[in-house]
Design a protein around this motif. Structure first.
Motif, PDB file in Angstrom:
ATOM      1  N   ASP A 188       0.773  -1.214  -0.071  1.00  0.00           N
ATOM      2  CA  ASP A 188      -0.024  -0.008  -0.162  1.00  0.00           C
ATOM      3  C   ASP A 188       0.827   1.156   0.088  1.00  0.00           C
ATOM      4  O   ASP A 188       0.274   2.376  -0.316  1.00  0.00           O
ATOM      5  CB  ASP A 188      -0.823   0.043   1.249  1.00  0.00           C
ATOM      6  CG  ASP A 188      -0.170   0.026   2.406  1.00  0.00           C
ATOM      7  OD1 ASP A 188       0.909  -0.549   2.687  1.00  0.00           O
ATOM      8  OD2 ASP A 188      -0.655   0.505   3.641  1.00  0.00           O
ATOM      9  N   ARG A 189       2.131   1.174   0.249  1.00  0.00           N
ATOM     10  CA  ARG A 189       3.026   2.235   0.202  1.00  0.00           C
ATOM     11  C   ARG A 189       3.882   2.462  -1.280  1.00  0.00           C
ATOM     12  O   ARG A 189       4.701   3.313  -1.325  1.00  0.00           O
ATOM     13  CB  ARG A 189       4.131   2.007   1.347  1.00  0.00           C
ATOM     14  CG  ARG A 189       3.567   2.264   2.590  1.00  0.00           C
ATOM     15  CD  ARG A 189       4.656   2.229   3.666  1.00  0.00           C
ATOM     16  NE  ARG A 189       4.347   2.163   5.047  1.00  0.00           N
ATOM     17  CZ  ARG A 189       3.647   3.416   5.608  1.00  0.00           C
ATOM     18  NH1 ARG A 189       4.267   4.336   4.854  1.00  0.00           N
ATOM     19  NH2 ARG A 189       3.461   3.313   6.823  1.00  0.00           N
ATOM     20  N   VAL A 190       3.494   1.578  -2.137  1.00  0.00           N
ATOM     21  CA  VAL A 190       4.567   1.376  -3.401  1.00  0.00           C
ATOM     22  C   VAL A 190       3.416   1.397  -4.655  1.00  0.00           C
ATOM     23  O   VAL A 190       2.609   0.799  -4.658  1.00  0.00           O
ATOM     24  CB  VAL A 190       5.160   0.044  -3.404  1.00  0.00           C
ATOM     25  CG1 VAL A 190       6.115   0.450  -4.755  1.00  0.00           C
ATOM     26  CG2 VAL A 190       6.102  -0.149  -2.122  1.00  0.00           C
ATOM     27  N   ILE A 191       3.885   2.333  -5.424  1.00  0.00           N
ATOM     28  CA  ILE A 191       2.905   2.583  -6.632  1.00  0.00           C
ATOM     29  C   ILE A 191       3.876   2.090  -7.919  1.00  0.00           C
ATOM     30  O   ILE A 191       4.787   2.675  -8.084  1.00  0.00           O
ATOM     31  CB  ILE A 191       2.417   4.017  -6.659  1.00  0.00           C
ATOM     32  CG1 ILE A 191       1.384   4.347  -5.692  1.00  0.00           C
ATOM     33  CG2 ILE A 191       1.549   4.228  -7.992  1.00  0.00           C
ATOM     34  CD1 ILE A 191       0.992   5.854  -5.430  1.00  0.00           C
ATOM     35  N   PHE A 192       3.452   1.102  -8.573  1.00  0.00           N
ATOM     36  CA  PHE A 192       4.360   0.619  -9.561  1.00  0.00           C
ATOM     37  C   PHE A 192       3.477   1.364 -10.851  1.00  0.00           C
ATOM     38  O   PHE A 192       2.322   1.266 -11.157  1.00  0.00           O
ATOM     39  CB  PHE A 192       4.056  -0.824  -9.534  1.00  0.00           C
ATOM     40  CG  PHE A 192       5.096  -1.491  -8.834  1.00  0.00           C
ATOM     41  CD1 PHE A 192       6.453  -1.644  -8.771  1.00  0.00           C
ATOM     42  CD2 PHE A 192       4.424  -1.892  -7.610  1.00  0.00           C
ATOM     43  CE1 PHE A 192       7.119  -2.297  -7.795  1.00  0.00           C
ATOM     44  CE2 PHE A 192       5.157  -2.708  -6.343  1.00  0.00           C
ATOM     45  CZ  PHE A 192       6.554  -2.649  -6.584  1.00  0.00           C
ATOM     46  N   ASP A 193       4.289   1.455 -11.860  1.00  0.00           N
ATOM     47  CA  ASP A 193       3.725   2.073 -13.156  1.00  0.00           C
ATOM     48  C   ASP A 193       4.830   1.627 -14.260  1.00  0.00           C
ATOM     49  O   ASP A 193       5.923   1.663 -14.050  1.00  0.00           O
ATOM     50  CB  ASP A 193       3.369   3.629 -13.148  1.00  0.00           C
ATOM     51  CG  ASP A 193       2.306   3.646 -14.209  1.00  0.00           C
ATOM     52  OD1 ASP A 193       1.939   2.965 -15.070  1.00  0.00           O
ATOM     53  OD2 ASP A 193       1.738   4.904 -14.219  1.00  0.00           O
ATOM     54  N   LYS A 194       4.402   1.594 -15.650  1.00  0.00           N
ATOM     55  CA  LYS A 194       5.174   1.234 -16.415  1.00  0.00           C
ATOM     56  C   LYS A 194       6.118   2.609 -17.000  1.00  0.00           C
ATOM     57  O   LYS A 194       5.696   3.802 -16.426  1.00  0.00           O
ATOM     58  CB  LYS A 194       4.231   0.716 -17.673  1.00  0.00           C
ATOM     59  CG  LYS A 194       3.365   1.857 -18.370  1.00  0.00           C
ATOM     60  CD  LYS A 194       2.725   1.320 -19.400  1.00  0.00           C
ATOM     61  CE  LYS A 194       1.699   2.380 -20.232  1.00  0.00           C
ATOM     62  NZ  LYS A 194       1.040   1.799 -21.133  1.00  0.00           N
ATOM     63  N   PHE A 195       7.062   2.362 -17.599  1.00  0.00           N
ATOM     64  CA  PHE A 195       7.962   3.553 -17.931  1.00  0.00           C
ATOM     65  C   PHE A 195       6.804   4.766 -18.602  1.00  0.00           C
ATOM     66  O   PHE A 195       5.917   4.525 -19.400  1.00  0.00           O
ATOM     67  CB  PHE A 195       8.743   3.373 -19.020  1.00  0.00           C
ATOM     68  CG  PHE A 195       9.706   4.434 -19.323  1.00  0.00           C
ATOM     69  CD1 PHE A 195      10.871   4.837 -18.593  1.00  0.00           C
ATOM     70  CD2 PHE A 195       9.390   5.267 -20.505  1.00  0.00           C
ATOM     71  CE1 PHE A 195      11.462   6.092 -18.974  1.00  0.00           C
ATOM     72  CE2 PHE A 195      10.271   6.324 -20.873  1.00  0.00           C
ATOM     73  CZ  PHE A 195      11.443   6.593 -20.162  1.00  0.00           C
TER      74      PHE A 195
END
Length: 375
Positions: free
Chosen positions: A254-261
């Motif tokens: 819940d503290r990490v947001i992942f997204d593509k480049f």
């Protein structure tokens, strides 16, 4: 020499994905003196860089290959060079070098090779490391000129090869693009990050070199003392799935947001408070320079070319590579001290403006081109 009096320069790079070397090529071709040079780019894979070059109206082509010393493409590369009437070849990185050196030399063209970090590094199987040193020595010994993006890389080459001739031209940043005074769309708002959070930005390919798992572990440790921390991880790579799984295992998903480049890196950087790059090794990291140009407090590993840009406690914070407690402590310290973040960020911005502009880098590379054609 072309009929229009310009020198046609082929920029050859391994892949069309966006990374440090690819960003270097994009900036280089965009700032070359077009009264003297006509750039053409050759990549061995497709990707976002190809689209970016097309938007710049730079001729770009793909000859598909994922292998080093891929003899199957050498004749295609040679014919491509002939068809495009290339005058000078500039190779970026080992993989491109292994597949363009032979064709270029067969055509008796001057070849420039830029080392964006060596292909041999600590942690490699000894036989693999020896093979890569042999390949790099072979390439660098058959060029008209070699460029290293850091003095550290030049010294490594000298030590590994028992002698190595190269000029150091450090990477530069496009200060018109990475301009902290501009207004950008709020990436923080788009991701739903509250204003109360201190955002760490990790913008890199998620590979062994960039140590994304160390980034997750350091966040999990830091969050115990700095619950206001949020980590924004932008990029793809073979370790991304592992990073997502590790965040869940450590209870920080819940503290990490992942997204593509993303293409809008300046907007991303403006929305973060701390930029972190826990690499195991580096050539001269453009991502760090971009964050510094945007006046961000940088935490990075004390490795190779990184330490040639980041001066500990002056314009950023350096920590020993693989030292997760030290990385965590640095993040907590900056999370708790906004005035220190501002001070380091302002000093970082001044450093880049004085020393690491893309225009300065390009003029130095143009000097290498001129010498290569006249000596």
């Amino acid at each position: 020499m072309q009929q229009n009096g310009k020198i046609k320069v082929l920029q050859a790079i391994r892949q069309g994905k966006i990374g440090g070397g690819e960003t270097h090529v994009l900036d280089l071709v965009a700032t070359l003196d077009r009264t003297k040079y006509d750039p053409v780019v050759l990549s061995f894979t497709d990707g976002p860089m190809i689209t970016a070059l097309e938007q710049l109206d730079i001729p770009v082509h793909v000859i598909a290959s994922e292998k080093a010393f891929d003899l199957a493409v050498w004749k295609k590369v040679k014919q491509f060079i002939i068809d495009k009437q290339i005058d000078l070849v500039h190779m970026h990185g080992t993989r491109a070098g292994t597949n363009i050196l032979w064709p270029a030399r067969r055509l008796k063209l001057p070849v420039i090779y830029t080392v964006h970090g060596w292909s041999f590094h600590e942690g490699l199987n000894p036989l693999m490391k020896k093979a890569r040193i042999t390949a790099e020595k072979f390439i660098t010994g058959r060029t008209k000129a070699n460029i290293c993006v850091s003095e550290s890389n030049r010294q490594t080459g000298i030590s590994a090869f028992g002698g190595f001739d190269a000029v150091v031209i450090r990477n530069g940043v496009n200060l018109r693009k990475f301009d902290r005074s501009k207004a950008f769309d709020s990436v923080r708002r788009a991701y739903g990050i509250p204003d109360s959070q201190v955002v760490i930005g990790y913008i890199a390919r998620m590979t062994l070199q960039k140590a994304p798992l160390n980034m997750i572990r350091a966040l999990a440790m830091a969050a115990k003392d700095a619950p206001e921390l949020t980590l924004l991880m932008i990029g793809d790579g073979e370790l991304k799935a592992d990073a997502v799984a590790l965040a869940k295992d450590l209870g920080v998903e819940d503290r990490v947001i992942f997204d593509k480049f993303r293409q809008d890196v300046p907007a991303v950087l403006q929305s973060v408070d701390i930029y972190c790059l826990p690499s195991l090794w580096e050539g001269f990291p453009i991502g760090v320079l971009e964050a510094m140009a945007m006046a961000k407090a940088v935490v990075a590993s004390d490795v190779d070319g990184t330490r040639e840009a980041v001066k500990h406690e002056e314009n950023g914070v350096l920590v020993t590579a693989n030292d997760i407690p030290a990385l965590s402590a640095a993040l907590v310290r900056l999370a708790k001290d906004p005035s220190l973040r501002q001070q380091l960020g302002n000093n970082a911005n001044a450093t880049v403006r004085e020393n690491f502009s893309v225009d300065k880098m390009t003029r130095q590379i143009e000097d290498v081109y001129q010498k290569a054609r006249t000596t």
